[in-house]
Design a protein around this motif. Structure first.
Motif, short mmCIF file in Angstrom:
data_model
loop_
_atom_site.label_atom_id
_atom_site.label_comp_id
_atom_site.label_asym_id
_atom_site.label_seq_id
_atom_site.Cartn_x
_atom_site.Cartn_y
_atom_site.Cartn_z
N VAL A 116 0.81 -1.22 0.00
CA VAL A 116 0.00 0.00 0.00
C VAL A 116 0.85 1.27 0.00
O VAL A 116 0.31 2.37 -0.15
CB VAL A 116 -0.96 0.02 1.22
N ALA A 117 2.16 1.14 0.18
CA ALA A 117 3.05 2.31 0.21
C ALA A 117 3.45 2.68 -1.20
O ALA A 117 4.51 2.28 -1.70
CB ALA A 117 4.28 2.01 1.08
N ARG A 118 2.61 3.45 -1.88
CA ARG A 118 2.84 3.79 -3.28
C ARG A 118 3.78 4.98 -3.45
O ARG A 118 4.66 4.96 -4.29
CB ARG A 118 1.50 4.11 -3.96
N SER A 119 3.58 6.03 -2.68
CA SER A 119 4.36 7.25 -2.83
C SER A 119 5.57 7.25 -1.89
O SER A 119 5.67 6.41 -0.98
CB SER A 119 3.49 8.47 -2.53
N THR A 120 6.48 8.22 -2.11
CA THR A 120 7.62 8.36 -1.22
C THR A 120 7.16 8.70 0.20
O THR A 120 7.68 8.17 1.18
CB THR A 120 8.57 9.46 -1.73
N GLY A 121 6.16 9.56 0.30
CA GLY A 121 5.63 9.93 1.61
C GLY A 121 5.07 8.73 2.35
O GLY A 121 5.35 8.53 3.54
N LEU A 161 16.28 13.12 -0.37
CA LEU A 161 17.36 13.11 -1.36
C LEU A 161 17.22 11.95 -2.33
O LEU A 161 16.96 10.81 -1.92
CB LEU A 161 18.71 13.05 -0.64
N LYS A 162 17.42 12.26 -3.61
CA LYS A 162 17.32 11.26 -4.67
C LYS A 162 18.72 10.81 -5.09
O LYS A 162 19.69 11.57 -5.02
CB LYS A 162 16.59 11.84 -5.89
N ILE A 163 18.81 9.57 -5.56
CA ILE A 163 20.07 9.06 -6.11
C ILE A 163 20.26 9.66 -7.49
O ILE A 163 19.34 9.66 -8.32
CB ILE A 163 20.05 7.52 -6.19
N GLU A 164 21.48 10.17 -7.75
CA GLU A 164 21.79 10.68 -9.08
C GLU A 164 21.76 9.52 -10.08
O GLU A 164 22.14 8.40 -9.74
CB GLU A 164 23.18 11.33 -9.09
N PRO A 165 21.32 9.77 -11.32
CA PRO A 165 21.22 8.68 -12.32
C PRO A 165 22.49 7.87 -12.47
O PRO A 165 22.45 6.64 -12.53
CB PRO A 165 20.88 9.44 -13.61
N ASN A 209 18.10 8.66 3.50
CA ASN A 209 16.67 8.79 3.79
C ASN A 209 16.20 7.64 4.68
O ASN A 209 15.44 7.84 5.63
CB ASN A 209 15.85 8.80 2.50
N LEU A 210 16.68 6.44 4.37
CA LEU A 210 16.30 5.28 5.16
C LEU A 210 16.94 5.32 6.54
O LEU A 210 16.26 5.08 7.56
CB LEU A 210 16.71 3.98 4.43
N LYS A 241 16.13 1.84 -2.58
CA LYS A 241 17.04 1.90 -3.72
C LYS A 241 16.26 1.79 -5.03
O LYS A 241 16.53 2.52 -5.99
CB LYS A 241 18.07 0.77 -3.62
N LYS A 242 15.27 0.91 -5.05
CA LYS A 242 14.45 0.71 -6.25
C LYS A 242 13.72 1.99 -6.63
O LYS A 242 13.51 2.28 -7.81
CB LYS A 242 13.45 -0.42 -6.00
N ARG A 243 13.34 2.79 -5.64
CA ARG A 243 12.60 4.03 -5.90
C ARG A 243 13.52 5.23 -6.08
O ARG A 243 13.07 6.37 -6.14
CB ARG A 243 11.61 4.29 -4.78
N GLY A 244 14.84 4.98 -6.13
CA GLY A 244 15.79 6.05 -6.40
C GLY A 244 16.03 6.97 -5.22
O GLY A 244 16.40 8.14 -5.40
N LEU A 245 15.84 6.48 -4.01
CA LEU A 245 16.03 7.29 -2.81
C LEU A 245 17.39 6.99 -2.19
O LEU A 245 17.78 5.83 -2.05
CB LEU A 245 14.93 7.00 -1.78
#
Length: 486
Positions: free
Chosen positions: A364-369, A474-478, A413-414, A405-409
């Protein structure tokens, strides 16, 4: 050998339902005394229920028993610290260290600023030494004594002590949990601390503002005259002078130098005993049986203080309660609570029942929030179920790491979220190792002081608000993401 089946949601729900019902019944029937035995029985029955579910799913009793033993083994370090803290409180009462802290606290701290000052002092000390436990057992105990002298609420004071101690612990590079969270998440320690500042400092500032308001709103005028009486009682029964603070200074230096908690606290307790023999001879003379000789009597009293604590009769019942306590024996109920709680947590983890809840949350956790909110909820839930802050960091961290990691975070953050949800909620739960410890040293039920542990309450909610708004996520750079996935 019977094949082990994957646990269903119903399997996971049954032990939790049993635990919640029994713990609720214990609190309803026994009130503040529920942690003195009823909670332990509730945890044991919940453990047996989880074991029955495990047996149904193909786990052998030997595997379940090994898991319980391993769970108890994980608590042995905490149990050793608990026992020695009991000894330290006893010898520091006898040596005059705690009475001296109370005496000077009454002279220095204004009643209006007391709650905020308590929070700030504990924050500074905990940040310096990296230990909320040591801070609460030393500075926290003394501040509760000062609160009594100033006619202030001890429960609110305990909330201020907890708030400050966990703020400092959370940001200290010397803290075990502050090192554990980035290790589990795969982030850098100092980047982790820097990232935590965004949720931790605003939460602490808000808590401090609330404590200032509460301090200035408190009605202490009718109790100010009591201070002179308390000071007189302290002077009449103890040798009060700055030398009595040496055991505290030594302990704080040892903690700052990264000496492990058990030997550091042991040394502090021994120095307290030596200080009692050197500086409190008048007090000892009123406490001992001299039939075997004065020196033997002194030695017996100090020895007994290690295991049975210290008790004094001043003619004032409130001061007697304030200046008596400690001893290893007084920690045995807490030890029992810690062991039964970790037995239950170990069975829940071994049989995969904890993992069931995490899998359900991820669906059910779809968004980053919602992902970060779910991580915080899982950490808090693990604190409730597994009853240990280390498990509440390691288990969710291990389970959510790949999803972040899969969501590019970024991993920070974790690691920050593990602390926001795991570390600081642990002392709010009576059967958690941290909650049980805090109750044993502060003598106040976590269900009472939790209402006033404003930092611990605000921080998780502020972290969730940040997550949904997108502040400092913070997002992981590509290029980095490609490298990590390679």
């Amino acid at each position: 050998m019977k094949q082990q089946k994957q646990a269903s949601f119903l399997d996971a729900f049954i032990p939790i339902f049993v635990l919640v019902c029994l713990l609720g019944s214990a609190v309803y029937l026994y009130g503040d005394n529920s942690s003195s035995g009823p909670n332990q029985i509730a945890l044991l029955f919940a453990t047996f229920t989880a074991a029955l579910v495990g047996l149904k799913n193909g786990y052998t009793w030997r595997l379940l028993e090994e898991a319980m033993i391993k769970g108890i083994t994980l608590s042995l370090g905490a149990i050793l610290i608990l026992l020695m803290v009991g000894a330290l409180i006893g010898t520091w009462l006898l040596s005059g260290t705690v009475p001296t802290l109370i005496y000077y606290g009454l002279q220095i701290i204004s009643p209006q600023w007391f709650y905020a000052a308590s929070c700030l002092i504990c924050g500074i000390v905990a940040m310096s030494i990296g230990s909320s436990w040591t801070t609460a057992a030393t500075i926290g105990v003394a501040l509760l004594g000062v609160a009594t002298g100033l006619g202030l609420d001890q429960v609110v004071t305990a909330g201020a002590v907890i708030s400050g101690a966990y703020f400092g612990d959370k940001l200290s590079p010397l803290s075990e949990t502050t090192n554990l969270a980035p290790a589990v998440a795969g982030s850098d320690l100092f980047e982790h601390i820097q990232h935590m500042l965004w949720t931790t400092v605003p939460s602490f500032v808000i808590a401090m503002i609330i404590f200032v308001i509460m301090g200035f709103s408190a009605d202490v005028s009718s109790d100010i005259g009591r201070i002179d009486d308390i000071v007189s009682i302290l002077n009449a029964n103890f040798n009060i002078n700055p030398m009595m603070l040496v055991p505290l200074i030594v302990l704080l230096v040892l903690a700052y130098k990264k000496m492990p908690a058990f030997p550091a606290i042991s040394i502090g307790a021994v120095i307290g005993a030596v200080w009692a023999l050197i500086f409190q001879s008048d007090l000892l003379a009123t406490q001992v049986d001299v039939s075997q000789g004065q020196l033997v009597g002194y030695f017996k009293l100090v020895w007994a203080t290690f295991y049975d604590g210290f008790a004094i009769q001043t003619g004032d019942s409130t001061m007697d309660d304030l200046l008596s306590g400690g001893g290893m024996a007084g920690m045995l109920t807490t030890t029992w609570l810690v062991m039964t709680a970790l037995m239950f947590g170990a069975i829940m983890e071994k049989t995969g029942l904890l993992e069931v809840f995490v899998r359900s949350i991820l669906r059910v956790a779809r968004s980053t929030g919602s992902l970060i909110a779910s991580t915080i909820a899982t950490c808090f839930g693990t604190n409730l179920i597994a009853a240990d802050q280390y498990i509440a960091i390691v288990v969710p961290g291990r389970m959510f790491k790949e999803e972040y990691k899969k969501r590019g975070l970024k991993s920070v953050n974790l690691s920050r979220t593990l602390e926001d949800g795991g570390t600081i909620t642990s002392p709010l739960i009576p059967w958690n190792t941290c909650g049980a410890y805090m109750q044993s040293v502060l003598m106040i039920n976590p269900l009472d002081y939790a209402v006033y542990a404003f930092f611990n309450l605000i921080n998780p909610f502020l972290a969730i608000i940040y997550a949904y708004i997108g502040i400092k996520i913070l997002k992981i750079e590509p290029k980095q993401l490609d490298k990590e996935q390679a």
